[in-house]
Design an enzyme around this catalytic site. Structure first.
Site, short mmCIF file in Angstrom:
data_model
loop_
_atom_site.label_atom_id
_atom_site.label_comp_id
_atom_site.label_asym_id
_atom_site.label_seq_id
_atom_site.Cartn_x
_atom_site.Cartn_y
_atom_site.Cartn_z
N GLN A 48 9.66 41.01 9.67
CA GLN A 48 8.48 41.23 10.50
C GLN A 48 8.84 41.96 11.80
OE1 GLN A 48 5.43 37.97 10.46
NE2 GLN A 48 7.03 36.79 9.47
N ASP A 75 12.19 32.77 20.84
CA ASP A 75 11.20 32.94 19.78
C ASP A 75 11.02 34.42 19.47
OD1 ASP A 75 9.25 32.34 17.93
OD2 ASP A 75 7.67 32.04 19.41
N GLU A 76 10.61 34.75 18.24
CA GLU A 76 10.35 36.14 17.82
C GLU A 76 11.53 37.04 18.16
OE1 GLU A 76 7.99 36.64 15.94
OE2 GLU A 76 6.23 35.46 16.48
N ARG A 122 -0.87 38.13 6.06
CA ARG A 122 -1.91 37.52 6.91
C ARG A 122 -2.94 36.79 6.05
NH1 ARG A 122 0.95 36.67 10.30
NH2 ARG A 122 2.47 37.53 8.86
N LYS A 171 6.99 28.14 11.50
CA LYS A 171 7.93 28.52 12.54
C LYS A 171 7.65 27.82 13.87
CE LYS A 171 7.20 32.41 14.68
NZ LYS A 171 7.04 32.07 16.12
N THR A 172 6.40 27.84 14.30
CA THR A 172 6.06 27.26 15.60
C THR A 172 6.33 25.77 15.63
OG1 THR A 172 4.36 28.95 15.90
CG2 THR A 172 4.24 27.04 17.33
#
Length: 757
Positions: free
Chosen positions: A265, A231-232, A623, A39-40
């Site tokens: 998420q 973002d997010e 994770r 994503k980043t």
């Protein structure tokens, strides 16, 4: 460093879908980025590509949730395009909007150099208002009032709208705080008069500026910013999304707005975030182009498969299928312990085994839990094994304020000459003993070369201070007597109750105060384990174990000395699942997987909240890169009692094909269904198996037909009897026949009950 002209191969680092998401720069774009999907990289390369396409960097506005994320974003962009990356408007919502408001604030009645109030300023202002209004501060608790005002601002509810909102006013009236809307109005007026904004105001006044549109300011910034990125996005609240719509003209927009996030998420509803924003985006921007980043570069196949299986049980979501090209890897290990103490021991032992077998450094291992209070038992077992660890995003258990306050009371009860303990709690909870009184006591003790405790009877205090000091003296004296006669658990339980600390936190009634109460209860549970254990220190008589409060305090003092951070940075990470979002480790232990703990008991009455708990578990699973261990306990100490637990329903949602059943001591079908007994005197045994309704035979009855006294069937909790019902809210109290805590309060709207007779 390579120049921007030379660095033209960044697109070659992307897979097909990532490349499409990066190069489709015009119009509304939604990037659904699964865990470990890059994503980043996509977000930063997209910004770099926009600028390389000829767009000036100052025409790009990128909004993040942390300054760290914004800094990392600029650093990555700079590697592609060079120093001009610093001209991108990238930052948190608050920092970017503050920058704009510094320019435009006079248009909404604020000075350019407005003050930003911090938490202490806000507390002081609320105190001033409630005092002026003659309201009882014990009822109008400062933190509660501020929380209510913050929630109203985040949902764009003005004081007038607040006063006309049945839900807000109903809750306030029920809690005997009907004047919060008046405090809210006065709070806003005083802030404006002072030329000040709090953190919520930076969002609220940004919205007002764009909505009121003085001097056509909205067009000014729509012209200034040609490309918007968030973002997010799944973590945005109502107010943040409304601001974005104003920037981009909302539904009719063909403007260049890109959101990046993952509905699976979305785990921060308690902060005001709403999953509806990302689910609704396609309807608000019908011309949107959606790209799903489904390839996971982080986790092995067994872990990815488990994550997919779990999240597929949520009804309201954007469909996607995460996949990976990585190896199959180890199956997911399940650990079922008899108690939470054994769970801590086994996790510590498994960590040592993994380190030896796979040569994993401590920094690549994490223990994730649902609540911070769970860290204590794992801290203790890691210490015993000499495994260095660090609490992420929080303090070590025994370093938390509420724990240190309680320990100070316990220390004072065993040694009244402990001046440091006395100073810490003499006016906590507040009882009217001010700094001047403490200073007088300190001076007298210094003069007489004695303890502050012994000096209490030698001073003529003011009438008010004398009354407060007498109360404190009585509390400690009674506590000393208990500490001398009773074991650590009995004495500590009495002292904690007598101190009033828990009642003070109950009165605050906030998420933070509830967490502090959980931590204190976790301490009580630890003391109970100490007195029940055969490993406590021997007393003067070698045939007797020393279970006294003094012995317990000595034990934890020795343990906490080892809790100082060493220079060695190689440590296990302990953190809550909420804090773990965005992080990754080679080995992850997700612990405490039991009903009413994970998922939380607070989620049981609402499908939406249960879905969020499942998303939280999904975050926990994803994770892990190589090794994933899931653990639960048959029983754990809660409020000083050993309570039996059902395994988490989430464990049932993972296929046997992905589980290493060799480590599991019972058949899979027993999750949440097999009755278990706890040893005599340590908890209630359950005599009936939980009845789970068969889906094909289960037909929910109409809510209007359900009445008090009826026997009903719940799809998970089984048969039960309706004891009472709130007709207005349709909230039923039901006594079930075969679960741990038989009486449950459930909203009929979500309960889906079938009438049995």
């Amino acid at each position: 460093m390579e120049s921007p002209e030379q660095n033209t191969d960044y697109l070659d680092e992307l897979n097909k879908i990532q490349r499409q998401a990066v190069t489709t720069i015009n119009g509304p774009v939604m990037v659904i980025a699964g865990p470990g999907s890059g994503k980043t990289r996509v977000l930063t390369y997209r910004i770099a590509h926009i600028i390389k396409s000829g767009v000036p960097p100052w025409q790009v506005l990128a909004l993040t949730f942390t300054n760290k994320a914004a800094k990392e974003m600029k650093e990555r962009i700079e590697k592609v395009i060079g120093p001009s990356a610093n001209k991108v408007w990238a930052g948190t919502f608050h920092s970017v909007f503050c920058k704009i408001l510094r320019i435009e604030a006079p248009k909404i009645g604020y000075p350019n150099d407005f003050t930003i109030y911090d938490t202490d300023d806000c507390k002081s202002l609320v105190n001033e208002i409630t005092k002026t209004m003659g309201l009882d501060p014990k009822v109008y608790i400062n933190s509660v009032v501020r929380s209510r005002i913050s929630a109203a601002k985040s949902n764009l509810i003005s004081p007038k709208a607040y006063a006309n909102n049945e839900d807000y006013m109903g809750l306030d009236t029920m809690n005997k705080r009907p004047m919060i809307h008046v405090i809210y109005e006065k709070y806003l007026n005083k802030c404006k008069k002072a030329g000040a904004m709090d953190f919520d105001d930076l969002l609220l006044h940004m919205f007002r500026l764009l909505h009121m549109n003085p001097d056509n300011v909205r067009a000014k910034y729509q012209e200034k910013f040609k490309y918007f990125l968030v973002d997010e996005f799944q973590d945005t609240n109502v107010l943040q999304y409304e601001i974005l719509k104003l920037f981009t003209n909302g539904a009719s927009s063909t403007r260049n707005v890109c959101i990046v996030g993952d509905d699976a998420q979305s785990i921060y509803s308690f902060r005001g975030a709403t999953i509806d924003n990302i689910l609704q985006f396609g309807k608000d921007y019908p011309q949107v182009k959606t790209f799903k980043l489904e390839q996971n570069y982080r986790s092995t196949k067994h872990i990815v498969a488990a994550a997919n299986q779990v999240i597929s049980n949520n009804a309201n979501q954007i469909p996607k299928k995460i996949w990976t090209d990585l190896e199959e890897g180890n199956k997911i290990k399940l650990v079922r312990a008899m108690t939470d103490v054994e769970e801590g021991r086994r996790v510590a032992s498994d960590i040592i085994e993994q380190k030896n077998r796979y040569n994993i450094p401590n920094t690549e291992i994490a223990i994730l839990y649902r609540t911070n209070a769970q860290s204590r038992v794992f801290e203790e077992h890691l210490r015993r094994q000499n495994i260095p660890y660090r609490i992420y995003g929080g303090l070590s258990f025994y370093q938390r304020k509420e724990i240190k306050d309680v320990i100070a009371y316990l220390r004072l009860s065993t040694n009244s000459n402990d001046d440091e303990a006395l100073k810490r709690v003499i006016n906590y909870p507040k009882r009217g003993i001010g700094n001047s009184t403490v200073a007088l006591l300190t001076k007298q003790a210094d003069q007489d070369n004695t303890s502050m405790w012994d000096s209490i009877g030698l001073i003529n205090f003011t009438a008010r201070a004398s009354k407060s000091m007498k109360l404190f003296y009585t509390i400690v004296s009674a506590s000393k007597e208990k500490a001398q006669k009773q074991d650590a658990f009995e004495a500590a339980s009495y002292i904690i109750k007598k101190s009033g600390i828990i009642e003070a936190y109950k009165a605050e009634n906030t998420l933070e105060s509830k967490g502090r109460i959980d931590n204190i209860n976790a301490l009580i549970d630890g003391i109970k384990e100490f007195t029940d254990s055969d490993e406590v220190a021997l007393g003067e008589d070698e045939n007797n174990l020393d279970r006294s409060l003094s012995s317990f305090l000595q034990t934890i003092s020795l343990m906490t000395q080892a809790d100082k951070e060493s220079e060695d940075d190689d440590h296990i990470t302990l953190l809550s699942v909420h804090a773990a979002k965005g992080l990754e480790y080679r080995s992850v232990f997700v612990v405490g997987l039991e009903e009413n703990l994970f998922p939380s008991f607070m989620s049981m009455s609402s499908p939406q909240q249960l879905d969020e708990e499942r998303r939280l578990f999904y975050v926990a699973i994803t994770r892990a890169k190589e090794l994933l261990t899931l653990s639960c306990a048959n029983s754990r100490y809660q409020y000083g009692n050993l309570v039996e637990n059902d395994s988490s329903r989430f464990l049932e949602e993972i296929s046997e094909e992905n589980l290493d059943s060799s480590a599991f001591s019972f058949k899979r079908k027993s999750f949440g269904k097999t009755p278990r007994k706890v040893s005599a005197g340590l908890g209630k045994a359950r005599n009936k198996p939980t009845h789970i309704a068969e889906p094909e035979n289960f037909v929910p009855s109409p809510i209007k037909d359900i009445e008090v006294g009826m026997r009903v069937l719940h799809k998970r909790f089984g048969p039960g009897k309706i004891l009472s019902m709130d007709e207005k809210k349709k909230l039923a109290t039901i006594k079930f026949e075969s679960v741990n805590s038989p009486e449950k309060r459930i909203l009929l709207q979500y309960a889906r009950l079938q009438i049995l007779d």
